[in-house]
Structures are given as C-alpha cells and as structure tokens.
Design an enzyme around this catalytic site. Structure first.
Site, PDB file in Angstrom:
ATOM      1  N   SER A 185       0.863  -1.183   0.000  1.00 27.19           N
ATOM      2  CA  SER A 185       0.000   0.000   0.000  1.00 27.19           C
ATOM      3  C   SER A 185       0.893   1.223   0.000  1.00 27.19           C
ATOM      4  O   SER A 185       2.071   1.147   0.376  1.00 27.19           O
ATOM      5  CB  SER A 185      -0.857  -0.016   1.272  1.00 27.19           C
ATOM      6  N   TYR A 242      -3.304  -0.392   9.975  1.00 24.13           N
ATOM      7  CA  TYR A 242      -3.118  -0.728   8.563  1.00 24.13           C
ATOM      8  C   TYR A 242      -1.720  -0.321   8.094  1.00 24.13           C
ATOM      9  O   TYR A 242      -1.017  -1.102   7.435  1.00 24.13           O
ATOM     10  CB  TYR A 242      -4.195  -0.013   7.748  1.00 24.13           C
TER      11      TYR A 242
END
Length: 264
Positions: free
Chosen positions: A145, A158
C-alpha cells in the site's frame, strides 16, 4: 506473449472474490494461468465463482482463513490435489482496514488488522515456499500500500501492517532468492472500486467530493486508478519477465509518492 506468458502456471490469489484480487486473477487467467482463490465464507467463495464464470474463467474457490495455519496448509494441499501441483504464483491480496483514530482503537482491533494484513501473508507464503523450492521457481506478490511508505489519520494498524509487509517482502527475497523465488510487492494508489464509490460522488452543486478533490490534487495523473491499472504490473511480477526483480515494491499510484501536491 513470450516471457510474459503464464501458460501452465497455477496461481493462488488470496481473498480474490472481488476487487483488486479479482482483477489480478483475471489478468493471470488471460495470460494463461490456472486460478485458485480463497475467501473466509462459502457465500463469498460462491459469489466469486459466479463472477469468474461470468468472465469466462474456470477458477477454483476454497473456504480458508489466511490467519489459520491449519486451514492454509489444507488449502495448499487441496490445490495440489485439484491442480496436480502446488502454486507457482502466490498473491497475498486478502486484507482489511479499520479507520479508527489510534487513541480510540482497541488493542483487539489493532491485532485483527495486523493478523490478517501481515501474519496472513507470512502464513500463506510459508505454506507455498517448500513447493516452490522443490520446483526450482516461484513468484510471491504481496499487495502492499502507499501506507507502506506514508502515514495518515485513522490508519495506524493498517500502516503498521503494510509497512511490515514491505519488510516481509524484502526478507522473503533475502532468504529464498537463491532458490529462484522472487518476492515483490505491488503498492496500489487510490483505486476506483465499489467500496470507494461514495468518495467520488458529485456533490449537490456538481462539485467533487472533498476527498475526491484531495486525491486528484495529490495525483500527477489527476485521476483515480482502476483495477485494470494493476493487471500489467501483476502479470509482469508473476512472469519470467521479472526473474531478476526481487525484494521490490512497485507502486502503481499515478505518481502520488513522487509528488508533494499542488500549492494551495
């Protein structure tokens, strides 16, 4: 297709019932690979199988939780039974995000995100690497990501997990590169999916949603990505074309990470 062909290869894409995982698995199928995917419930697997069938892809779906080592070992055994061989390609795509300010987030929620987004890829990779060593080749692609590089409000768990996944990617490369196993990551930018559709809806006065404006201003390409934008990079990293690319994270973000953003 030459070195970009995946003909005869078996690919396991975790959590690929829909979205980014589905797009990547579809691209692999177009390049000649046989597709296996998992999800946590039979209902999700059935929905995925229907989508693959609609796309003309003969995929095999399995119920398995990536955080359950016993279930994952069974998944790999089932794939070997059904395909006659262990996976040549693994995409660690399954993941979740919980957007909660850090001081309001419970330790249990933090652990759940890390468990699925970081421990899961460790468990699934560990299950397929012995088969790859035996074959003398293998490709592992971790879906990282931009949060592997950047922080943002409400995504502490996250970002921590995806930063860890970047380093797990490099460590698999370091540990198993001599066995002709390449482990790389793909770091998607902001991708237009049904989940992000509300963030792109036009306002009553016709203007862009504030988050949509923010992303467009931060992206040199001046648009959101699409799942199709990930297909070429994924096929490249799964194919013989990337045999000397290892421990790398390929950011497919329209240039966001290269750009400080427009001056207000």
């Amino acid at each position: 297709m030459g070195s970009f062909s995946l003909e005869g290869k078996v690919a396991l894409v975790t959590g690929a019932s829909y979205g980014i995982g589905f797009a990547i698995a579809s691209a692999f199928a177009e390049a000649g690979a046989k597709i296996a995917f998992n999800d946590r419930t039979q209902e999700a697997v059935d929905r995925g199988l229907a989508s693959y069938k609609e796309a003309g892809i003969d995929a095999h779906g399995y119920v398995a939780d990536v955080t359950d080592e016993t279930a994952v070992n069974q998944l790999v055994a089932d794939i070997e039974r059904d395909f006659g061989t262990t996976p040549d390609i693994l995409v660690n795509n399954a993941g979740i995000i919980k957007r909660i300010p850090m001081t309001e987030m419970s330790a249990a929620d933090f652990r759940q995100v890390v468990d699925i987004d970081l421990n899961g890829p460790f468990i699934v990779s560990k299950a397929v690497i012995p088969g790859m060593i035996a074959k003398g080749h293998g490709k592992i692609i971790n879906i990282c990501s931009m949060m592997s590089e950047l922080g943002r409000e409400t995504v502490s768990a996250y970002a921590a997990a995806k930063g860890g996944l970047k380093m797990l990617t490099r460590n698999i490369c370091a540990e198993y590169g001599e066995h002709n196993i390449q482990c790389n990551g793909i770091g998607p930018g902001y991708i237009a999916t049904p989940q992000t559709a509300p963030l792109r809806e036009r306002q009553a006065d016709g203007s862009r949603h504030p988050f949509d404006q923010f992303i467009i201003a931060k992206t040199p390409a001046a648009r959101w990505g699409t799942p199709d934008d990930l297909k070429g990079p994924a096929v490249f990293l799964a194919s013989d074309a990337s045999d000397f690319v290892n421990g790398h994270v390929l950011y497919v973000d329209g240039g966001i990470l290269a750009y400080i953003g427009k001056q207000p």
